[in-house]
Design a protein around this motif. Structure first.
Motif, PDB file in Angstrom:
ATOM      1  N   SER A  68      47.890  35.217  36.078  1.00 14.95           N
ATOM      2  CA  SER A  68      47.650  34.192  37.479  1.00 14.95           C
ATOM      3  C   SER A  68      48.796  34.167  38.324  1.00 14.95           C
ATOM      4  O   SER A  68      48.528  33.895  39.433  1.00 14.95           O
ATOM      5  CB  SER A  68      47.067  32.975  36.827  1.00 14.95           C
ATOM      6  N   GLY A  69      50.126  33.965  37.649  1.00 16.84           N
ATOM      7  CA  GLY A  69      51.046  33.595  38.738  1.00 16.84           C
ATOM      8  C   GLY A  69      50.669  32.239  39.256  1.00 16.84           C
ATOM      9  O   GLY A  69      51.519  31.780  40.181  1.00 16.84           O
ATOM     10  N   GLU A  70      50.153  31.214  38.565  1.00 20.27           N
ATOM     11  CA  GLU A  70      49.787  30.165  39.242  1.00 20.27           C
ATOM     12  C   GLU A  70      50.510  28.933  38.622  1.00 20.27           C
ATOM     13  O   GLU A  70      50.267  27.653  39.178  1.00 20.27           O
ATOM     14  CB  GLU A  70      48.439  29.648  38.752  1.00 20.27           C
ATOM     15  N   ALA A  71      51.282  28.859  37.657  1.00 20.82           N
ATOM     16  CA  ALA A  71      52.195  28.056  36.990  1.00 20.82           C
ATOM     17  C   ALA A  71      53.487  28.507  36.668  1.00 20.82           C
ATOM     18  O   ALA A  71      53.661  29.577  36.615  1.00 20.82           O
ATOM     19  CB  ALA A  71      51.276  27.536  35.816  1.00 20.82           C
ATOM     20  N   THR A  72      54.409  27.369  36.665  1.00 17.67           N
ATOM     21  CA  THR A  72      55.882  27.864  36.358  1.00 17.67           C
ATOM     22  C   THR A  72      55.849  27.982  34.526  1.00 17.67           C
ATOM     23  O   THR A  72      54.983  27.363  34.007  1.00 17.67           O
ATOM     24  CB  THR A  72      56.768  26.636  36.707  1.00 17.67           C
ATOM     25  N   GLU A  73      56.943  28.595  34.311  1.00 17.13           N
ATOM     26  CA  GLU A  73      57.194  28.443  32.794  1.00 17.13           C
ATOM     27  C   GLU A  73      56.999  26.986  32.022  1.00 17.13           C
ATOM     28  O   GLU A  73      56.472  27.103  30.824  1.00 17.13           O
ATOM     29  CB  GLU A  73      58.094  29.443  32.246  1.00 17.13           C
ATOM     30  N   ALA A  74      57.692  26.308  32.778  1.00 21.27           N
ATOM     31  CA  ALA A  74      58.044  24.892  32.171  1.00 21.27           C
ATOM     32  C   ALA A  74      56.393  24.271  31.997  1.00 21.27           C
ATOM     33  O   ALA A  74      56.020  23.490  31.060  1.00 21.27           O
ATOM     34  CB  ALA A  74      58.693  23.987  33.009  1.00 21.27           C
ATOM     35  N   GLU A  75      55.438  24.499  32.964  1.00 25.13           N
ATOM     36  CA  GLU A  75      54.222  23.971  33.057  1.00 25.13           C
ATOM     37  C   GLU A  75      53.286  24.836  31.777  1.00 25.13           C
ATOM     38  O   GLU A  75      52.486  24.085  31.297  1.00 25.13           O
ATOM     39  CB  GLU A  75      53.429  24.162  34.300  1.00 25.13           C
ATOM     40  N   LEU A  76      53.788  25.925  31.512  1.00 21.92           N
ATOM     41  CA  LEU A  76      53.100  26.691  30.450  1.00 21.92           C
ATOM     42  C   LEU A  76      53.793  26.080  29.078  1.00 21.92           C
ATOM     43  O   LEU A  76      52.718  25.844  28.041  1.00 21.92           O
ATOM     44  CB  LEU A  76      53.347  27.937  30.369  1.00 21.92           C
ATOM     45  N   VAL A  77      54.788  25.897  29.025  1.00 21.96           N
ATOM     46  CA  VAL A  77      55.212  25.284  27.656  1.00 21.96           C
ATOM     47  C   VAL A  77      54.722  23.943  27.449  1.00 21.96           C
ATOM     48  O   VAL A  77      54.184  23.639  26.480  1.00 21.96           O
ATOM     49  CB  VAL A  77      56.897  25.276  27.671  1.00 21.96           C
ATOM     50  N   ASP A  78      54.509  22.980  28.503  1.00 17.85           N
ATOM     51  CA  ASP A  78      54.059  21.613  28.183  1.00 17.85           C
ATOM     52  C   ASP A  78      52.707  21.794  27.944  1.00 17.85           C
ATOM     53  O   ASP A  78      52.124  21.026  27.185  1.00 17.85           O
ATOM     54  CB  ASP A  78      54.132  20.909  29.783  1.00 17.85           C
ATOM     55  N   LEU A  79      51.715  22.708  28.521  1.00 15.70           N
ATOM     56  CA  LEU A  79      50.420  22.722  28.396  1.00 15.70           C
ATOM     57  C   LEU A  79      50.171  23.264  26.706  1.00 15.70           C
ATOM     58  O   LEU A  79      49.445  22.904  26.076  1.00 15.70           O
ATOM     59  CB  LEU A  79      49.889  24.043  29.131  1.00 15.70           C
ATOM     60  N   LEU A  80      50.992  24.308  26.301  1.00 11.65           N
ATOM     61  CA  LEU A  80      50.734  24.614  24.839  1.00 11.65           C
ATOM     62  C   LEU A  80      51.105  23.600  23.858  1.00 11.65           C
ATOM     63  O   LEU A  80      50.509  23.359  22.866  1.00 11.65           O
ATOM     64  CB  LEU A  80      51.608  25.906  24.603  1.00 11.65           C
ATOM     65  N   ALA A  81      52.288  23.004  24.351  1.00 12.26           N
ATOM     66  CA  ALA A  81      52.789  21.756  23.432  1.00 12.26           C
ATOM     67  C   ALA A  81      51.934  20.812  23.188  1.00 12.26           C
ATOM     68  O   ALA A  81      51.326  20.152  22.351  1.00 12.26           O
ATOM     69  CB  ALA A  81      53.903  21.152  23.865  1.00 12.26           C
ATOM     70  N   MET A  82      51.088  20.434  24.407  1.00 12.13           N
ATOM     71  CA  MET A  82      49.905  19.390  24.523  1.00 12.13           C
ATOM     72  C   MET A  82      48.538  19.917  23.429  1.00 12.13           C
ATOM     73  O   MET A  82      48.224  19.034  22.898  1.00 12.13           O
ATOM     74  CB  MET A  82      49.470  19.168  25.940  1.00 12.13           C
ATOM     75  N   LEU A  83      48.300  21.066  23.793  1.00 10.40           N
ATOM     76  CA  LEU A  83      47.243  21.658  23.128  1.00 10.40           C
ATOM     77  C   LEU A  83      47.407  21.627  21.589  1.00 10.40           C
ATOM     78  O   LEU A  83      46.740  21.090  20.855  1.00 10.40           O
ATOM     79  CB  LEU A  83      46.935  23.060  23.550  1.00 10.40           C
ATOM     80  N   VAL A  84      48.739  21.893  21.173  1.00  6.37           N
ATOM     81  CA  VAL A  84      49.134  21.944  19.737  1.00  6.37           C
ATOM     82  C   VAL A  84      48.943  20.420  19.098  1.00  6.37           C
ATOM     83  O   VAL A  84      48.306  20.122  18.201  1.00  6.37           O
ATOM     84  CB  VAL A  84      50.239  22.614  19.438  1.00  6.37           C
ATOM     85  N   LEU A  85      49.491  19.455  19.988  1.00  4.55           N
ATOM     86  CA  LEU A  85      49.587  18.215  19.477  1.00  4.55           C
ATOM     87  C   LEU A  85      48.358  17.500  19.471  1.00  4.55           C
ATOM     88  O   LEU A  85      47.921  16.772  18.453  1.00  4.55           O
ATOM     89  CB  LEU A  85      50.687  17.341  20.379  1.00  4.55           C
ATOM     90  N   ALA A  86      47.794  17.533  20.819  1.00  3.46           N
ATOM     91  CA  ALA A  86      46.239  16.780  20.813  1.00  3.46           C
ATOM     92  C   ALA A  86      45.195  17.332  19.833  1.00  3.46           C
ATOM     93  O   ALA A  86      44.427  16.555  19.352  1.00  3.46           O
ATOM     94  CB  ALA A  86      45.901  17.060  22.294  1.00  3.46           C
ATOM     95  N   GLY A  87      45.577  18.611  19.450  1.00  2.00           N
ATOM     96  CA  GLY A  87      44.385  19.097  18.739  1.00  2.00           C
ATOM     97  C   GLY A  87      44.565  18.975  17.068  1.00  2.00           C
ATOM     98  O   GLY A  87      43.554  19.147  16.305  1.00  2.00           O
ATOM     99  N   PHE A  88      45.573  18.077  16.915  1.00  6.22           N
ATOM    100  CA  PHE A  88      45.930  18.027  15.226  1.00  6.22           C
ATOM    101  C   PHE A  88      45.359  16.530  14.806  1.00  6.22           C
ATOM    102  O   PHE A  88      44.344  16.367  14.347  1.00  6.22           O
ATOM    103  CB  PHE A  88      47.260  18.100  15.101  1.00  6.22           C
ATOM    104  N   ASP A  89      46.043  15.615  15.409  1.00 12.21           N
ATOM    105  CA  ASP A  89      45.874  14.242  14.845  1.00 12.21           C
ATOM    106  C   ASP A  89      44.587  13.622  15.160  1.00 12.21           C
ATOM    107  O   ASP A  89      43.781  13.174  14.401  1.00 12.21           O
ATOM    108  CB  ASP A  89      47.028  13.176  14.933  1.00 12.21           C
ATOM    109  N   SER A  90      44.105  13.843  16.144  1.00 12.26           N
ATOM    110  CA  SER A  90      42.813  13.377  16.676  1.00 12.26           C
ATOM    111  C   SER A  90      41.558  13.785  15.720  1.00 12.26           C
ATOM    112  O   SER A  90      40.908  13.216  15.139  1.00 12.26           O
ATOM    113  CB  SER A  90      42.222  13.810  18.011  1.00 12.26           C
ATOM    114  N   THR A  91      41.699  15.256  15.406  1.00  8.65           N
ATOM    115  CA  THR A  91      40.788  15.763  14.463  1.00  8.65           C
ATOM    116  C   THR A  91      40.613  15.074  12.989  1.00  8.65           C
ATOM    117  O   THR A  91      39.914  14.892  12.389  1.00  8.65           O
ATOM    118  CB  THR A  91      40.936  17.349  14.320  1.00  8.65           C
TER     119      THR A  91
END
Length: 384
Positions: free
Chosen positions: A202-225
């Protein structure tokens, strides 16, 4: 200005929220930290507010005195169009088809964890089953190998429990970046690979935004479940007739999961928003700059939106219309995966442990966290 969100709110939010919803559906209150905020509690108002672009989630930029780290800016810190741009990177990894492909493995993980526990006289559902099961599914979906899984588990659990958070964020950041490097060298069919591939194309985001996104997906998908599984089992044990109904007809499980999600939630409120201008909600003018909390828990039990909302009914018509996963542009990306995990876990539990009951009264259970995210510390069960 009152502060109704402290004290025993985390244990019994429904009583507090019902009173606000009926007496003052758009109320100015203080959080336990003393911050003024407007609380919206009726379903129609909450649904409309989720779609209102005048209520912003945008946060401030990260501190400039150190390098960027995972979680400096998460997906819930952006408004469209930036939110839309970044969310697009993760959407292909969580389509219904991609999530459904994990069904058999998720069911097997639930069965395997219960088989390893066997049938002891008593267990703590949270520590003995919910947490290891949810983390195993997370590793399966994201393709986290054993060597990195231990470090990821340590960092995520420390962040959830607010232990040594600076070290935990550093470790989470390191694990995310290492996994990205591994996927660049050897792509797979996991969520990390899918998100990375979409980002590169896509070229639509920075690598920092990619790292933030993946970290949030990992964290949010665990304790809430983990927490939702505990709340679901607690609700079923508190309603033995509905539990017996579900045991007698396992085909009810998908509808039961939606009703249990409506009935209780670890997150009574959506992420705090800020009014970009004066906004009128439910006849009340919320001034520009004000903080706004949308109560999904109160909306889910609003009698204006459904009949007998304070009754758990596993065959409730239209049960999927609850707001636990939000609505509009910020609807939870992992909703389908969360439902899959709850369905697999509850199905396995009812099959493997046919006679579970609470080891002590529900009123004596211990809760931590706060008004934004409640945590049931343990759910002791007797199995015989």
């Amino acid at each position: 200005m009152t502060s109704p969100l402290g004290g025993d709110f985390v244990a019994r939010p429904d009583a507090v929220l019902a009173g606000l919803r009926e007496r003052c559906p758009v109320a100015r209150v203080r959080t336990p930290a003393g911050q003024p905020v407007w609380l919206v509690t009726r379903e129609a108002d909450v649904r409309a507010a989720f779609l209102d672009p005048r209520l912003s989630l945008r946060g401030g930029p990260p501190k400039p005195d150190r390098p960027h780290r995972a979680m400096d800016m998460t997906l819930v810190n952006y408004d469209p169009p930036d939110h839309t741009r970044i969310r697009r990177l993760a959407a292909p990894a969580f389509t219904p088809g991609r999530v459904a492909a994990h069904r058999r493995r998720t069911e097997q993980l639930a069965a395997d964890h219960l088989a390893q526990l066997g049938t002891p006289a008593a267990v703590d559902l949270m520590a003995d089953f919910a947490e290891p099961f949810a983390f195993a599914v997370l590793c399966e979906v994201f393709g986290i190998p054993g060597a990195a899984a231990g470090r990821l588990h340590r960092s995520v659990t420390d962040l959830i429990r607010h232990r040594d958070t600076e070290r935990a964020v550093d470790e989470l950041d390191a694990v995310i970046r290492e996994q990205l490097a591994d996927r660049r060298a050897a792509p797979g069919d996991d969520a990390f690979s899918t998100v990375l591939h979409t980002w590169e194309a896509s070229g639509e985001a920075t690598e920092a935004e990619l790292v933030d996104l993946l970290a949030m997906l990992v964290l949010a998908g665990f304790d809430s479940t983990v927490q939702m599984l505990g709340l679901a089992v607690l609700a079923l044990l508190d309603h033995p007739a509905e539990l017996a109904r579900l045991r007698a007809d396992p085909a009810l499980m998908p509808r039961a999961v939606d009703e249990l999600l409506r009935w209780d939630t670890p997150g009574p409120f959506a992420t705090r928003r800020r009014a970009l201008t004066d906004v009128t909600i439910g006849g009340t003018v919320i001034p520009e700059g004000s903080g706004v909390l949308l109560s999904v828990a109160a909306a889910n039990r609003d009698p204006r939106g459904r009949a007998a909302p304070d009754r758990l009914d596993l065959t409730r018509p239209g049960g999927s219309r609850h707001l636990t996963f939000g609505a509009g542009p910020h609807y939870c990306l992992g909703a389908a995966l969360a439902k899959l995990e709850l369905t697999a876990a509850l199905t396995a539990l009812l099959h493997h442990w046919p006679a579970i009951r609470l080891a002590r009264p529900a009123a004596s259970l211990t809760w931590t966290g706060g008004h934004q995210h409640r945590r049931l510390t343990a759910l002791p069960l007797l199995l015989t």
